[in-house]
Enzyme design. Structure first.
Site, mmCIF file in Angstrom:
data_model
loop_
_atom_site.group_PDB
_atom_site.id
_atom_site.type_symbol
_atom_site.label_atom_id
_atom_site.label_comp_id
_atom_site.label_asym_id
_atom_site.label_seq_id
_atom_site.Cartn_x
_atom_site.Cartn_y
_atom_site.Cartn_z
ATOM 1 N N HIS A 104 0.812 -1.214 0.000
ATOM 2 C CA HIS A 104 0.000 0.000 0.000
ATOM 3 C C HIS A 104 0.848 1.268 0.000
ATOM 4 O O HIS A 104 0.350 2.346 -0.311
ATOM 5 C CB HIS A 104 -0.980 0.002 1.186
ATOM 6 C CG HIS A 104 -0.354 0.234 2.524
ATOM 7 N ND1 HIS A 104 -0.045 -0.798 3.388
ATOM 8 C CD2 HIS A 104 0.012 1.371 3.166
ATOM 9 C CE1 HIS A 104 0.467 -0.297 4.498
ATOM 10 N NE2 HIS A 104 0.516 1.015 4.389
ATOM 11 N N ASP A 134 0.205 -7.657 1.337
ATOM 12 C CA ASP A 134 0.607 -6.263 1.516
ATOM 13 C C ASP A 134 2.135 -6.119 1.552
ATOM 14 O O ASP A 134 2.688 -5.432 2.403
ATOM 15 C CB ASP A 134 -0.006 -5.667 2.792
ATOM 16 C CG ASP A 134 0.076 -4.134 2.802
ATOM 17 O OD1 ASP A 134 0.086 -3.546 1.722
ATOM 18 O OD2 ASP A 134 0.156 -3.555 3.900
ATOM 19 N N GLY A 208 3.351 6.246 8.310
ATOM 20 C CA GLY A 208 4.715 6.481 7.855
ATOM 21 C C GLY A 208 5.660 5.378 8.280
ATOM 22 O O GLY A 208 6.707 5.177 7.678
ATOM 23 N N ASN A 209 5.282 4.647 9.362
ATOM 24 C CA ASN A 209 6.061 3.486 9.775
ATOM 25 C C ASN A 209 5.817 2.282 8.867
ATOM 26 O O ASN A 209 6.562 1.304 8.920
ATOM 27 C CB ASN A 209 5.712 3.071 11.207
ATOM 28 C CG ASN A 209 6.539 3.800 12.255
ATOM 29 O OD1 ASN A 209 6.033 4.635 12.966
ATOM 30 N ND2 ASN A 209 7.827 3.468 12.327
ATOM 31 N N SER A 210 4.763 2.331 8.063
ATOM 32 C CA SER A 210 4.431 1.202 7.203
ATOM 33 C C SER A 210 5.617 0.809 6.336
ATOM 34 O O SER A 210 6.210 1.654 5.660
ATOM 35 C CB SER A 210 3.242 1.545 6.307
ATOM 36 O OG SER A 210 2.067 1.689 7.057
ATOM 37 N N GLY A 267 -6.523 -25.604 -1.842
ATOM 38 C CA GLY A 267 -7.661 -26.293 -2.445
ATOM 39 C C GLY A 267 -8.624 -26.857 -1.417
ATOM 40 O O GLY A 267 -9.249 -27.894 -1.646
ATOM 41 N N VAL A 268 -8.755 -26.169 -0.278
ATOM 42 C CA VAL A 268 -9.646 -26.634 0.788
ATOM 43 C C VAL A 268 -10.460 -25.470 1.324
ATOM 44 O O VAL A 268 -10.074 -24.303 1.188
ATOM 45 C CB VAL A 268 -8.872 -27.292 1.958
ATOM 46 C CG1 VAL A 268 -8.037 -28.457 1.471
ATOM 47 C CG2 VAL A 268 -8.008 -26.259 2.677
#
Length: 462
Positions: A104, A134, A208-210, A267-268
């Site tokens: 993001h 992300d 901003g820490n992202s 696939g479950v």
């Protein structure tokens, strides 16, 4: 005789009593103060600031500012490009200029600038983007011999471990905050396109820490800071980080030349076992993930598992939610083999599951309906496991899915992800069926489909 025994007992009790605490002044600098400066000096140079520029279309209304018509015609008017700037953080993971950050932070960016701690600046481009987790991997243009932050095995992290969050909160410059690991296996919050799997920390994390680093007391990367739980927009002591084992798997695929992260296909369908379910299954404690459906080509089905089985551990590590399962599989990667401990009718079982990518067979046979049809602009594909995974379709979906809707198809109300059932009463199971039915001459149209698990009929007249 009695007096002698009492005397002996008194001596014994006196000897066993704790000695008073020694009081003395500190004699060394290390005893006077505790500092994380050496850790920060080692780790901080590998944490960068990221400045991303993107162009978005903003709508211009001739009624803007009018107290009455502005509300009536808020969607009226032309659009114009508008430049938006965002900031975040990143972590250098290879000396030749690979940086990992949040998706993001750089999503749809037209220009990315990365600034190191020593104020060197580099242009950057995204070489792998993974919206679901992300995460994004960037390559710095012309970078070489950069400081690198080493990975730590995030499975070894424990609640109570001391951690430091390093990033660029609010764009004020590189900042370090201290805390502990507050919880493991958080999977109830949504980031990206789905529910992830996170480490929780009380180290202050702010906008901003992202994309910044969460490091341990040895300066090793344990996670990428990605989200906060807040009602005010600031840190409330609840932050979340993507575990380093998943980050390492994403970086490895980027280094191998992948542009999209290829996660193994389970696939479950299943859910975590709660208290009521555990009681009905005869389990002593709620644990594991119970399977409700398995695709015929699922690697778990191939290994012998079936609906009703309860998976309790993958490679010896407990799992209690579907998000934990997906995390464990993603961290291991396609081609690996997992040892699966599961319960069938309460009895413990073990199986080896080979992790695979979703099979892209039978061929998806993509088609586009051309001009001259009431469904012009419709794009379709045959449903197979790869298509199911790509468009998040029900596990047992079959037939044809809408992969694009423009022109007349969009006006008719069709959307990407719709599973087509019938057109004007004619059953459609293949792209050929769909193309044939869409080119029939008719003024009245009825399209039966499944949208987000619900049956729907679209009617229109031309």
């Amino acid at each position: 005789m009695t007096v002698i025994r009492l005397a002996v007992l008194l001596v014994a009790l006196t000897a066993a009593a704790p000695l008073p605490a020694e009081t003395r002044p500190p004699v060394s600098q290390s005893e006077i103060s505790l500092s994380f400066a050496p850790v920060v000096k080692a780790a901080a140079p590998a944490v960068v600031n990221i400045y991303a520029t993107r162009v978005v279309e903003s709508r211009i209304s001739p009624f803007a500012g009018d107290p009455f018509f502005d509300r009536l015609f808020r969607d009226f008017g032309a659009t114009r490009p508008e430049v938006q700037n965002s900031l975040g953080s990143g972590v250098i993971v290879s000396a030749d200029g690979l940086v990992v950050s949040n998706y993001h932070v750089v999503d749809a960016a037209t220009e990315i600038t990365v600034v190191l701690q020593d104020r060197r600046e580099y242009r950057a481009e995204v070489i792998l983007a993974d919206k679901v987790n992300d995460l994004a991997v960037l390559r710095l243009d012309g970078a070489d011999r950069l400081p690198v932050l080493p990975f730590r095995d995030s499975d070894g992290v424990e609640v109570g471990d001391l951690v430091l969050a390093i990033g660029n909160p609010f764009g004020i410059g590189q900042t370090v905050s201290m805390g502990i690991i507050s919880a493991l296996a958080r999977s109830s919050i949504s980031v990206g396109d789905g529910h992830g799997y996170f480490l929780q920390t009380d180290a202050a994390i702010n906008p901003g820490n992202s994309g910044g680093a969460l490091v341990d007391a040895a300066g090793q990367l344990v996670g990428i800071n990605t989200a906060i739980l807040t009602q005010s927009g600031g840190s409330n002591g609840v932050g979340f980080a993507i575990p380093s084992n998943l980050v390492r798997a994403v970086v490895a695929q980027a280094q191998a030349g992948a542009t999209r992260f290829q996660r193994p296909w389970a696939g479950v369908s299943g859910q975590g076992v709660d208290g009521g379910m555990a009681e009905s299954l005869g389990l002593p404690v709620p644990e594991g993930v119970i399977f409700s459906e398995l695709h015929p080509e699922s690697p778990f089905a191939t290994a012998g598992l079936r609906p009703g089985d309860v998976v309790v551990r993958l490679d010896g590590v407990p799992v209690n939610s579907p998000a934990e399962m997906i995390f464990r599989m993603s961290a291991r990667g396609v081609g690996a083999t997992l040892e699966v401990d599961y319960l069938r009718d309460g009895a413990p079982q073990v199986a080896s599951v080979s992790l695979i990518a979703p099979p892209d067979t039978p061929a998806r046979d993509t088609r586009r309906i051309g001009a001259g049809s009431a469904l012009a602009g419709l794009q379709i594909a045959r449903i197979n496991p790869a298509v199911i995974a790509e468009y998040d379709l029900p596990l047992q979906a079959e037939g044809v899915v809408v992969t694009g809707a423009e022109d007349w198809a969009a006006q008719a109300g069709l959307r990407v992800g719709d599973v087509l059932l019938a057109i004007n009463g004619a059953r459609v199971m293949t792209p050929d069926d769909t193309e044939r039915a869409a080119t029939e001459r008719s003024r009245n149209w009825a399209i039966d489909l499944i949208r987000q698990g619900q049956p729907l009929r679209l009617r229109f007249r031309i």
